[in-house]
Enzyme design. Structure first.
Site, mmCIF file in Angstrom:
data_model
loop_
_atom_site.group_PDB
_atom_site.id
_atom_site.type_symbol
_atom_site.label_atom_id
_atom_site.label_comp_id
_atom_site.label_asym_id
_atom_site.label_seq_id
_atom_site.Cartn_x
_atom_site.Cartn_y
_atom_site.Cartn_z
ATOM 1 N N HIS A 50 12.059 -5.333 -3.414
ATOM 2 C CA HIS A 50 11.345 -4.173 -3.948
ATOM 3 C C HIS A 50 12.298 -2.997 -4.060
ATOM 4 O O HIS A 50 13.455 -3.087 -3.602
ATOM 5 C CB HIS A 50 10.148 -3.804 -3.055
ATOM 6 C CG HIS A 50 10.506 -3.573 -1.627
ATOM 7 N ND1 HIS A 50 11.193 -2.475 -1.205
ATOM 8 C CD2 HIS A 50 10.289 -4.325 -0.513
ATOM 9 C CE1 HIS A 50 11.378 -2.544 0.088
ATOM 10 N NE2 HIS A 50 10.853 -3.671 0.550
HETATM 11 P P1 TYD Z 1 8.015 -4.307 3.838
HETATM 12 O O1 TYD Z 1 8.788 -3.029 3.664
HETATM 13 O O2 TYD Z 1 7.257 -4.811 2.661
HETATM 14 O O3 TYD Z 1 9.008 -5.456 4.343
HETATM 15 P P2 TYD Z 1 10.223 -6.122 3.573
HETATM 16 O O4 TYD Z 1 11.423 -5.801 4.401
HETATM 17 O O5 TYD Z 1 9.974 -7.581 3.515
HETATM 18 O O6 TYD Z 1 10.285 -5.520 2.221
HETATM 19 O O7 TYD Z 1 7.064 -4.134 5.084
HETATM 20 C C1 TYD Z 1 6.335 -5.216 5.619
HETATM 21 C C2 TYD Z 1 5.031 -4.673 6.154
HETATM 22 O O8 TYD Z 1 5.274 -3.723 7.184
HETATM 23 C C3 TYD Z 1 4.188 -3.999 5.095
HETATM 24 O O9 TYD Z 1 2.835 -4.408 5.296
HETATM 25 C C4 TYD Z 1 4.294 -2.530 5.397
HETATM 26 C C5 TYD Z 1 4.638 -2.486 6.877
HETATM 27 N N1 TYD Z 1 5.527 -1.375 7.194
HETATM 28 C C6 TYD Z 1 5.045 -0.288 7.890
HETATM 29 O O10 TYD Z 1 3.858 -0.214 8.254
HETATM 30 N N2 TYD Z 1 5.890 0.736 8.210
HETATM 31 C C7 TYD Z 1 7.200 0.709 7.854
HETATM 32 O O11 TYD Z 1 7.968 1.670 8.161
HETATM 33 C C8 TYD Z 1 7.687 -0.421 7.093
HETATM 34 C C9 TYD Z 1 9.114 -0.486 6.655
HETATM 35 C C10 TYD Z 1 6.821 -1.436 6.814
#
Ligand code: TYD
Length: 133
Positions: A50
């Protein structure tokens, strides 16, 4: 657009063990609003996939190693992170994927924003359109 870059951090070498630190504005070009980390990644898993509309990030491999693949809409580049005294600065509007995690890898991320699900661009086509503007 700001540029993705590897940033070396101070390394205070000491026979008792080394020490590294990072300061907002001094070493990385933003104020730190949030810190999160990714760990216990099973072999072969991929994180990210993303971009953000407004968040700038700085990722450090505090332990182990992993690859950060960055796309800016025109180019795609792989950055291997495997030391705790440097990190990768990723400005907003860059598509980022993290993969090839080693056993016990610990990916620390400093972010310029508080968590906001609406800041995410999860649709690659939308990302490409935004990079053209
Ligand atoms: P995400 O950023 O989508 O992970 P990836 O590293 O795979 O892109 O985050 C995964 C999940 O965690 C998503 O449901 C949102 C949550 N999240 C938070 O609640 N707070 C945060 O600071 C982050 C980074 C993620």
């Amino acid at each position: 657009m700001q540029k993705v870059k590897l940033i070396n951090l101070p390394k205070i070498e000491d026979p008792r063990g080394n020490l590294t630190f990072v300061e907002e504005k001094n070493h990385i070009p933003f104020d730190i609003k949030r810190v999160y980390w990714i760990y216990d990644v099973p072999g072969g898993e991929v994180r990210g996939g993303h971009a953000y509309k407004k968040s700038d990030e700085f990722i450090i491999a505090l332990s182990g190693s992993f690859d950060v693949i960055i796309e800016d809409g025109k180019m795609k580049k792989k950055h291997s992170l495997n030391r705790s005294y440097y990190g990768l600065y990723i400005p907003r509007l860059h598509w980022r994927t993290i993969e090839n995690f080693s056993t016990n890898a610990l990916a620390l991320t400093l972010s310029s924003t508080l968590y906001d699900g609406y800041d995410y661009i999860r649709d690659y086509k939308v990302f490409i359109e935004l990079t053209k503007q």
